[in-house]
Design an enzyme around this catalytic site. Sequence first.
Site, short mmCIF file in Angstrom:
data_model
loop_
_atom_site.label_atom_id
_atom_site.label_comp_id
_atom_site.label_asym_id
_atom_site.label_seq_id
_atom_site.Cartn_x
_atom_site.Cartn_y
_atom_site.Cartn_z
N ASN A 154 0.80 -1.23 0.00
CA ASN A 154 0.00 0.00 0.00
C ASN A 154 0.84 1.28 0.00
O ASN A 154 0.41 2.29 -0.52
CB ASN A 154 -1.00 0.00 1.16
N GLU A 251 4.87 -4.68 11.80
CA GLU A 251 3.81 -3.69 11.55
C GLU A 251 2.70 -4.41 10.82
O GLU A 251 2.79 -4.63 9.61
CB GLU A 251 4.35 -2.53 10.71
N CYS A 285 -3.40 0.33 6.88
CA CYS A 285 -3.44 -0.61 8.01
C CYS A 285 -4.15 -0.04 9.23
O CYS A 285 -4.81 -0.75 9.97
CB CYS A 285 -2.03 -1.00 8.38
N GLU A 459 7.78 2.05 14.65
CA GLU A 459 8.52 2.74 13.60
C GLU A 459 8.43 4.24 13.88
O GLU A 459 7.63 4.70 14.68
CB GLU A 459 7.92 2.41 12.22
P1 NDP Z 1 1.15 -9.80 3.27
O1 NDP Z 1 1.21 -10.19 4.69
O2 NDP Z 1 0.45 -10.68 2.31
O3 NDP Z 1 2.62 -9.60 2.70
C1 NDP Z 1 3.55 -8.73 3.31
C2 NDP Z 1 4.93 -9.01 2.75
O4 NDP Z 1 5.43 -10.23 3.29
C3 NDP Z 1 4.97 -9.18 1.25
O5 NDP Z 1 6.16 -8.59 0.75
C4 NDP Z 1 4.97 -10.67 1.09
O6 NDP Z 1 5.49 -11.08 -0.12
C5 NDP Z 1 5.86 -11.07 2.25
N1 NDP Z 1 5.73 -12.45 2.69
C6 NDP Z 1 4.67 -13.28 2.57
N2 NDP Z 1 4.93 -14.50 3.14
C7 NDP Z 1 6.19 -14.42 3.67
C8 NDP Z 1 7.02 -15.32 4.41
N3 NDP Z 1 6.62 -16.55 4.73
N4 NDP Z 1 8.26 -14.92 4.77
C9 NDP Z 1 8.68 -13.66 4.46
N5 NDP Z 1 7.94 -12.76 3.77
C10 NDP Z 1 6.70 -13.12 3.38
O7 NDP Z 1 0.51 -8.34 3.28
P2 NDP Z 1 0.04 -7.46 2.04
O8 NDP Z 1 1.18 -7.16 1.14
O9 NDP Z 1 -1.20 -8.08 1.48
O10 NDP Z 1 -0.34 -6.08 2.79
C11 NDP Z 1 -1.53 -5.88 3.45
C12 NDP Z 1 -1.37 -6.11 4.94
O11 NDP Z 1 -0.32 -5.28 5.44
C13 NDP Z 1 -2.59 -5.72 5.72
O12 NDP Z 1 -2.87 -6.67 6.71
C14 NDP Z 1 -2.20 -4.41 6.36
O13 NDP Z 1 -2.91 -4.10 7.51
C15 NDP Z 1 -0.76 -4.61 6.61
N6 NDP Z 1 -0.09 -3.32 6.74
C16 NDP Z 1 0.37 -2.93 7.98
C17 NDP Z 1 0.94 -1.69 8.16
C18 NDP Z 1 1.47 -1.26 9.49
O14 NDP Z 1 2.31 -0.38 9.53
N7 NDP Z 1 1.04 -1.83 10.61
C19 NDP Z 1 1.04 -0.73 7.05
C20 NDP Z 1 0.58 -1.26 5.81
C21 NDP Z 1 0.02 -2.51 5.67
P3 NDP Z 1 4.58 -11.07 -1.46
O15 NDP Z 1 3.31 -10.38 -1.16
O16 NDP Z 1 5.40 -10.32 -2.41
O17 NDP Z 1 4.38 -12.50 -1.80
#
Ligand code: NDP
Length: 485
Positions: A154, A251, A285, A459
């Site tokens: 995002n 996060e 998020c 953060e």
């Molecule tokens: P995901 O949890 O699907 O993915 C996050 C990242 O982790 C991606 O780069 C993904 O790779 C990677 N990933 C997935 N599986 C693994 C693993 N087993 N080991 C290491 N890395 C892995 O989240 P989204 O990208 O769909 O983002 C949305 C989510 O993020 C929402 O839940 C949102 O609330 C949260 N979020 C939290 C924020 C905060 O600051 N608290 C801010 C913004 C979002 P890939 O997707 O490339 O396969």
Amino acid sequence: MTYPTQPTASHFIDGAYLEDTAGAEIPVIYPATGERIATVHAATPDVIERALASAKRAQTAWAAMTGTERGRILRRAADIIRARNHELSVLETQDTGKPYQETSVADATSAADALEYFGGLAGSLTGEHVQLGENWAYTRREPLGVCVGIGAWNYPTQIACWKGAPALACGNAMVFKPSETTPLCALKVAEILYEAGLPAGLFNVVQGLGEVGAALVNDPRVAKVSLTGSVPTGRKVYAAAAQGMKHVTMELGGKSPLIVFDDADLDNAVGGAILGNFYSSGQVCSNGTRVFVQRGIREAFLDRMAERLSKAVIGDPMEPETSFGPMVSERQMDIVLGYIAKGEAEGARLVCGGKRLNRNGFYIEPTVFADVTDDMTIAREEIFGPVMAVFDFDTEEEAMRRANDTPFGLAAGVFTRDLARAHRVVAGFEAGTCYINSYNDAPVEAPFGGMKASGVGRENSKAAIEHYSQLKTVFVRMGDVEAPF
Ligand code: NDP
């Protein structure tokens, strides 16, 4: 589509772009049209090895520089980002589909803020002196080593810098893996950091899916992992990091409450709820997606909300007047449409929106449900889309109990003119980031992060320094050693 700012290869490693077409193809789709605008390749084991090896190699010399020297480079990068805000905002819009009206003020600018803030802080990072009679101890604030950053889709530019800036300020190297959905922006961040004078190897970007992230997390050279992502991914990454006893920042997701009391300024409360539900098409998020409105003002709140949402300009994200863009991907659009269908099936009242737009791209109307009850799926699960759930409540005690009745604890907000109540309410919130008569502000000077399942660590602000450095204690004896034998 013309794409003037596109990075020139999939990865950025050891100070240069690197391509390796042996890795699986990852198409980059422009969410506003569904067109493929670029292709990157997932990192192969060889690319991952180069990223980690060069980071490890570069980190020692970087840590030996003074904080002021390190900070100067970060501040220079902030200046370059600001000077190129237009170009970077266009790229952010193409990566995510967010309207240029947003990206031009909230993404590269926020990244620059982080680089400037932590660049400024780098020169004043210190340990402390502890006098112990004639003896004394001191602490050295030392870097952790090689840190891994893993981003969600995002805020790709902002996330790269919210992690990279404090990591680098403290003398670490970072290997960053963007989300596969938005792989482009972090490459530009790397390019600019090198242009600003960052030595090669210190901020490497590798592409890939979760398995690339997992390979980075599991590598013994990695000392810390900072993830922005969902709670289920957070659980996996945290568990993997624990195997290596690594530091973590998590996060994660949320289902945050926003409580509107009947004495609130109605327009401000509606404005706060709009910012907390529809900015970035709801893909934030910390969004306050559970809006508790005191019963007496509920219909006035809903009427005003529907009226203001009718003024959203939905369309081409590059047009300056567009204020509401598409979902980041077809997959995310389908997930959100699934939640909307569940909301209707479980008996919530659809006040406005609810449909996919009849045009190319992944657009969903801003959607508001009323008469939502606490057990409905749309009240319990993070939707990550433009779907607001409005609940009724009668008393402060009731609102607080229901607001905290969730495994998440990322953010929470309250609108009221009664300031004593406002402070009492935020003191009772089980959430890491709270707002009084506002929503979703995230200045770099203030800590940001979650409680409960929404995360570990913080953060931004001076608090982030604690998560990218470690203390070494040194005891100094001034006299003779007295041993028992
Ligand atoms: P995901 O949890 O699907 O993915 C996050 C990242 O982790 C991606 O780069 C993904 O790779 C990677 N990933 C997935 N599986 C693994 C693993 N087993 N080991 C290491 N890395 C892995 O989240 P989204 O990208 O769909 O983002 C949305 C989510 O993020 C929402 O839940 C949102 O609330 C949260 N979020 C939290 C924020 C905060 O600051 N608290 C801010 C913004 C979002 P890939 O997707 O490339 O396969």
